[in-house]
Design a protein around this motif. Structure first.
Motif, short mmCIF file in Angstrom:
data_model
loop_
_atom_site.label_atom_id
_atom_site.label_comp_id
_atom_site.label_asym_id
_atom_site.label_seq_id
_atom_site.Cartn_x
_atom_site.Cartn_y
_atom_site.Cartn_z
N LEU A 29 -81.28 -90.52 37.74
CA LEU A 29 -81.96 -89.28 38.15
C LEU A 29 -81.17 -88.47 39.17
N LEU A 30 -80.16 -89.04 39.76
CA LEU A 30 -79.45 -88.38 40.86
C LEU A 30 -78.95 -86.99 40.49
N GLY A 31 -78.32 -86.85 39.34
CA GLY A 31 -77.73 -85.58 38.95
C GLY A 31 -78.73 -84.44 38.87
N GLU A 32 -79.97 -84.75 38.58
CA GLU A 32 -81.01 -83.72 38.51
C GLU A 32 -81.42 -83.22 39.89
N HIS A 33 -80.92 -83.87 40.93
CA HIS A 33 -81.26 -83.51 42.31
C HIS A 33 -80.00 -83.21 43.12
N ASP A 34 -78.97 -82.75 42.44
CA ASP A 34 -77.69 -82.45 43.09
C ASP A 34 -77.14 -83.64 43.84
N GLY A 35 -77.36 -84.82 43.27
CA GLY A 35 -76.83 -86.05 43.85
C GLY A 35 -75.83 -86.69 42.92
N ARG A 36 -75.07 -87.62 43.47
CA ARG A 36 -74.13 -88.37 42.64
C ARG A 36 -73.90 -89.75 43.24
N LEU A 37 -73.69 -90.69 42.36
CA LEU A 37 -73.33 -92.03 42.77
C LEU A 37 -71.82 -92.06 42.94
N VAL A 38 -71.37 -92.26 44.16
CA VAL A 38 -69.94 -92.28 44.45
C VAL A 38 -69.35 -93.62 44.04
N ARG A 39 -70.05 -94.71 44.37
CA ARG A 39 -69.58 -96.06 44.04
C ARG A 39 -70.76 -97.01 44.09
N ARG A 40 -70.72 -97.96 43.19
CA ARG A 40 -71.75 -99.00 43.13
C ARG A 40 -71.02 -100.32 42.99
N ALA A 41 -71.41 -101.30 43.79
CA ALA A 41 -70.77 -102.62 43.75
C ALA A 41 -71.85 -103.69 43.81
N ARG A 42 -71.55 -104.80 43.18
CA ARG A 42 -72.47 -105.94 43.22
C ARG A 42 -71.82 -107.09 43.97
N ALA A 43 -72.64 -107.79 44.72
CA ALA A 43 -72.21 -108.99 45.45
C ALA A 43 -73.08 -110.14 44.97
N ASP A 44 -72.89 -111.30 45.54
CA ASP A 44 -73.64 -112.47 45.07
C ASP A 44 -74.95 -112.70 45.81
N GLY A 45 -75.20 -111.97 46.88
CA GLY A 45 -76.44 -112.14 47.62
C GLY A 45 -76.52 -113.42 48.43
N ALA A 46 -75.45 -114.19 48.45
CA ALA A 46 -75.46 -115.46 49.17
C ALA A 46 -75.27 -115.23 50.67
N ASP A 47 -75.77 -116.18 51.45
CA ASP A 47 -75.56 -116.19 52.90
C ASP A 47 -75.97 -114.88 53.57
#
Length: 97
Positions: A29-47
């Protein structure tokens, strides 16, 4: 005024895939609100680490506010609550390497 954000997300136990699926929907939905995802990263959620990290930019405050109020996003609140245990959101300034 541009709004730049860092979003850290922690999944509920066993819900990392549900978190990713929810984020796929709302980030679309970001683009419809003049937004953009610059970067998305996933981690393991550990610790205590987050499961997902996002850098997001909006061209204006009104775009950001519109994204937050988007009825398609707010209609997914139950899905979000089932998948996401914690969200930390920080205003940041993007810098070039």
């Amino acid at each position: 005024m541009t709004i730049q954000l860092c979003c850290l997300l922690w999944a509920r136990p066993g819900a990392a895939q549900a978190l990713a699926a929810y984020e796929d929907k709302v980030l679309a939905l970001l683009g419809e609100h003049d937004g953009r995802l610059v970067r998305r990263a996933r981690a393991d959620g550990a610790d205590g680490r987050p499961d997902e990290i996002q850098l997001i930019e909006f061209a204006s405050r009104s775009g950001y506010d519109g994204f937050l109020a988007d009825e398609r996003r707010t209609a997914l609140a139950a899905e979000r609550d089932a998948a996401i245990a914690r969200t930390d959101l920080y205003p940041v300034e993007f810098v070039e390497p």
